[in-house]
Design a protein around this motif. Structure first.
Motif, PDB file in Angstrom:
ATOM      1  N   GLN A  75      -0.324 -13.773  -1.664  1.00 39.42           N
ATOM      2  CA  GLN A  75       0.997 -12.943  -1.466  1.00 39.42           C
ATOM      3  C   GLN A  75       0.782 -11.775  -1.447  1.00 39.42           C
ATOM      4  O   GLN A  75       0.887 -10.997  -0.845  1.00 39.42           O
ATOM      5  CB  GLN A  75       2.136 -13.584  -1.754  1.00 39.42           C
ATOM      6  N   LYS A  76       0.392 -11.242  -2.904  1.00 43.77           N
ATOM      7  CA  LYS A  76       0.068  -9.892  -3.416  1.00 43.77           C
ATOM      8  C   LYS A  76      -0.952  -9.797  -2.735  1.00 43.77           C
ATOM      9  O   LYS A  76      -1.001  -8.854  -3.204  1.00 43.77           O
ATOM     10  CB  LYS A  76       0.149 -10.238  -5.005  1.00 43.77           C
ATOM     11  N   MET A  77      -1.693 -10.558  -2.643  1.00 42.80           N
ATOM     12  CA  MET A  77      -3.319  -9.861  -2.509  1.00 42.80           C
ATOM     13  C   MET A  77      -2.292  -9.105  -0.929  1.00 42.80           C
ATOM     14  O   MET A  77      -3.196  -8.067  -0.282  1.00 42.80           O
ATOM     15  CB  MET A  77      -4.249 -10.663  -1.878  1.00 42.80           C
ATOM     16  N   LYS A  78      -1.778 -10.524  -0.262  1.00 41.34           N
ATOM     17  CA  LYS A  78      -1.253  -9.823   1.528  1.00 41.34           C
ATOM     18  C   LYS A  78      -0.634  -8.274   1.476  1.00 41.34           C
ATOM     19  O   LYS A  78      -0.949  -7.657   2.065  1.00 41.34           O
ATOM     20  CB  LYS A  78      -1.493 -10.861   2.130  1.00 41.34           C
ATOM     21  N   PHE A  79       0.306  -8.224   0.509  1.00 44.00           N
ATOM     22  CA  PHE A  79       1.405  -7.418   0.421  1.00 44.00           C
ATOM     23  C   PHE A  79       0.186  -5.977  -0.061  1.00 44.00           C
ATOM     24  O   PHE A  79       0.579  -4.319   0.586  1.00 44.00           O
ATOM     25  CB  PHE A  79       1.999  -7.668  -1.387  1.00 44.00           C
ATOM     26  N   LEU A  80      -0.672  -6.003  -1.086  1.00 46.61           N
ATOM     27  CA  LEU A  80      -1.344  -4.878  -1.324  1.00 46.61           C
ATOM     28  C   LEU A  80      -2.220  -4.668  -0.298  1.00 46.61           C
ATOM     29  O   LEU A  80      -2.599  -3.182  -0.433  1.00 46.61           O
ATOM     30  CB  LEU A  80      -2.536  -5.295  -3.090  1.00 46.61           C
ATOM     31  N   ARG A  81      -2.918  -5.463   0.885  1.00 45.56           N
ATOM     32  CA  ARG A  81      -3.453  -4.488   1.758  1.00 45.56           C
ATOM     33  C   ARG A  81      -2.816  -4.525   2.493  1.00 45.56           C
ATOM     34  O   ARG A  81      -2.739  -3.129   3.795  1.00 45.56           O
ATOM     35  CB  ARG A  81      -3.876  -5.867   2.586  1.00 45.56           C
ATOM     36  N   GLU A  82      -1.343  -4.580   2.857  1.00 46.67           N
ATOM     37  CA  GLU A  82      -0.790  -4.246   3.496  1.00 46.67           C
ATOM     38  C   GLU A  82       0.179  -2.440   3.799  1.00 46.67           C
ATOM     39  O   GLU A  82      -0.114  -1.808   4.231  1.00 46.67           O
ATOM     40  CB  GLU A  82       0.899  -4.592   3.831  1.00 46.67           C
ATOM     41  N   LYS A  83      -0.141  -2.380   2.162  1.00 48.10           N
ATOM     42  CA  LYS A  83       0.240  -1.212   1.295  1.00 48.10           C
ATOM     43  C   LYS A  83      -1.039  -0.470   1.579  1.00 48.10           C
ATOM     44  O   LYS A  83      -1.141   0.667   0.715  1.00 48.10           O
ATOM     45  CB  LYS A  83       1.286  -1.340   0.528  1.00 48.10           C
ATOM     46  N   ASN A  84      -2.183  -0.419   1.590  1.00 48.04           N
ATOM     47  CA  ASN A  84      -3.609  -0.126   1.064  1.00 48.04           C
ATOM     48  C   ASN A  84      -3.496   0.864   0.440  1.00 48.04           C
ATOM     49  O   ASN A  84      -4.132   0.937  -0.041  1.00 48.04           O
ATOM     50  CB  ASN A  84      -3.943   1.115   1.616  1.00 48.04           C
ATOM     51  N   PHE A  85      -3.214  -0.363  -1.208  1.00 46.54           N
ATOM     52  CA  PHE A  85      -3.601  -1.048  -2.137  1.00 46.54           C
ATOM     53  C   PHE A  85      -4.540  -1.037  -2.520  1.00 46.54           C
ATOM     54  O   PHE A  85      -5.040  -1.437  -4.307  1.00 46.54           O
ATOM     55  CB  PHE A  85      -2.156  -0.921  -3.411  1.00 46.54           C
ATOM     56  N   HIS A  86      -5.573  -2.517  -2.330  1.00 44.86           N
ATOM     57  CA  HIS A  86      -6.304  -3.198  -2.318  1.00 44.86           C
ATOM     58  C   HIS A  86      -7.821  -2.666  -3.156  1.00 44.86           C
ATOM     59  O   HIS A  86      -8.649  -3.375  -3.333  1.00 44.86           O
ATOM     60  CB  HIS A  86      -6.503  -4.458  -1.559  1.00 44.86           C
ATOM     61  N   ASN A  87      -8.146  -1.235  -2.239  1.00 43.13           N
ATOM     62  CA  ASN A  87      -9.551  -0.712  -2.253  1.00 43.13           C
ATOM     63  C   ASN A  87      -9.129   0.481  -3.979  1.00 43.13           C
ATOM     64  O   ASN A  87      -8.432   1.141  -4.100  1.00 43.13           O
ATOM     65  CB  ASN A  87      -9.731  -0.397  -1.307  1.00 43.13           C
ATOM     66  N   ASN A  88     -10.163   0.864  -3.728  1.00 45.62           N
ATOM     67  CA  ASN A  88     -10.533   1.569  -4.700  1.00 45.62           C
ATOM     68  C   ASN A  88     -10.131   0.922  -6.370  1.00 45.62           C
ATOM     69  O   ASN A  88      -9.213   2.355  -6.895  1.00 45.62           O
ATOM     70  CB  ASN A  88      -9.817   2.783  -4.490  1.00 45.62           C
TER      71      ASN A  88
END
Length: 483
Positions: A347-360
């Motif tokens: 759920q947290k990983m999905k949240f990060l992807r939605e906020k474009n926060f999972h890269n870099n």
């Protein structure tokens, strides 16, 4: 395929050329020797060719630069500058100043007639064939095909002096064997495989166009325009071209900003060098000026941009020792492995992807990036505090216990990445002992891994210090409270 490199492009440099830069070079302690190539037949022929096209004498001459170095991988290195002495400082072929170059002085001025662009190709014997193609080719494909055809023509090529001095192979990932690919960090490996596939696709999707060139070739088109030949040409353009927008052409499709620059492309990269460069429409020359100057008999450098070592390897096939822009990337798979006990992880990983926060998510020698630590702080929160997740990504602080958990988790990430790096270095060492076949490829990956080892070791030291300071601070509060 990267954008044609602004390697000699405007501004170019992040670091200056003052005392701090000179001290960094002294601290690296490498002894670099040079051997002039001015009298080498290939270089003489190239310069004669360029002088005939309008090149005037320059302050530079070709030379080979080599240095002394040692390698040791038995212990974790805690300071990034040590990497510079662990990895070979050799740059190979480059350009040497024949006399002192003053700040702001012109290093080289290469006439437009010496530049190889799509205009060069369209005005050549290939032009009429390209204009007859039903599918408009990309500027990149046109340049690649021209290079392959010119190399096929050998000494009959108008550009033979340049063709003859280009490297026979490259250390770009497009050349890497599967064994070497497997030794790259996961994120680089993914992009390297994409690069290799892009070259294969460029070759396989243009077979019909290649066949139309048969009247120009002394051998079957399939035997001349092979995958290996196109790969060589692709790497030649990708690693050596300068950024120079061309006039639009109705027969080509896509952005046309590539220019191959003979002699000028001998210039090597150094992260803390500044130059001013670009095409001067008044003089009709591609010009490079030194911002800081260069001492006589020293190698003249330029700056390809503020690239980390992963990007330098992918785009140019080398690694810069002690690169101040280098970081280690934390991929989502590694993050999942470290946090696999968290039931709300997906759920947290999905949240990060939605906020474009999972890269870099990166680690430098000074510690984890703000983006990585913010991600870990979010991971420290239970699912019941979902309403606070967005605020944490915007910089809201978490409680002390969650903050300490984030630091400890960052240490675990560093340790896992460091273990992976050490395993790769051990495997590289083993393969290097087996023979010379993959030596060049292995050495460039080794350089990347050594740099990562230095960064991770330094980061771990910083995190341990941070935990120690936090522990002391906590004990002081407990003592004050008790009293």
């Amino acid at each position: 395929m990267r954008q044609p490199n602004k390697i000699y492009g405007p501004g170019g440099v992040m670091r200056g050329c003052g005392r701090a830069s000179r001290q960094r070079k002294k601290k690296h302690g490498s002894v670099v020797r040079s051997v002039s190539l001015s009298h080498q037949h290939q270089c003489v022929r190239l310069l004669r060719f360029l002088h005939q096209r309008g090149l005037t004498p320059t302050l530079l001459r070709p030379a080979v630069f080599s240095g002394t170095h040692t390698r040791t991988f038995n212990s974790v290195v805690h300071t990034c500058h040590v990497c510079a002495s662990l990895v070979s400082p050799d740059t190979g072929r480059g350009l040497q100043a024949v006399r002192n170059v003053k700040p702001g002085q012109l290093l080289i001025s290469l006439p437009q007639s010496c530049l190889l662009t799509t205009s060069t190709v369209m005005d050549s014997y290939l032009g009429q064939y390209i204009k007859s193609w039903k599918t408009r080719p990309s500027p990149l494909l046109v340049l690649c095909v021209f290079l392959v055809c010119e190399r096929h023509r050998g000494e009959y090529s108008d550009w033979f002096p340049y063709m003859d001095i280009l490297p026979a192979t490259y250390s770009c990932p497009a050349y890497f064997s599967d064994d070497v690919m497997a030794l790259l960090p996961s994120g680089v490996q993914r992009r390297a495989l994409e690069q290799r596939e892009a070259v294969r696709e460029l070759h396989s999707s243009n077979q019909d166009l290649f066949q139309t060139l048969q009247p120009l070739l002394s051998h079957p088109a399939a035997d001349v325009l092979t995958y290996e030949a196109l790969r060589w040409a692709w790497c030649s353009v990708n690693t050596r071209s300068v950024f120079m927008p061309q006039p639009s052409n109705e027969f080509l499709h896509g952005q046309d900003v590539y220019a191959l620059a003979p002699f000028l492309d001998f210039l090597n990269h150094q992260p803390d060098v500044q130059v001013k460069a670009g095409f001067n429409p008044s003089t009709k020359c591609y010009e490079i000026r030194s911002v800081c100057g260069t001492q006589r008999f020293q190698q003249a450098f330029i700056n390809y941009g503020s690239h980390d070592n992963q990007r330098l390897l992918l785009e140019y096939g080398f690694v810069a020792p002690g690169n101040p822009h280098s970081v280690v990337y934390v991929d989502t798979e590694t993050l999942r492995q470290v946090l696999r006990g968290d039931r709300s992880l997906e759920q947290k990983m999905k949240f990060l992807r939605e906020k474009n926060f999972h890269n870099n998510l990166t680690i430098s020698s000074e510690g984890p990036s703000w983006r990585l630590m913010t991600t870990l702080r979010l991971m420290s929160l239970p699912q019941t505090q979902y309403h606070q997740w967005g605020a944490v990504l915007r910089g809201q602080a978490v409680d002390e216990e969650a903050d300490l958990w984030s630091v400890r988790t960052a240490m675990t990430l560093c340790e896992r990445l460091l273990l992976n790096t050490l395993r790769a270095l051990h495997q590289i060492s083993r393969l290097l002992q087996q023979g010379e076949e993959l030596k060049e490829q292995l050495q460039v990956v080794e350089s990347l891994r050594v740099e990562e080892k230095c960064i991770l070791g330094s980061c771990l030291e910083s995190l341990r210090q941070s935990l120690g300071d936090a522990s002391v601070s906590s004990n002081q509060r407990d003592t004050n409270y008790a009293s």
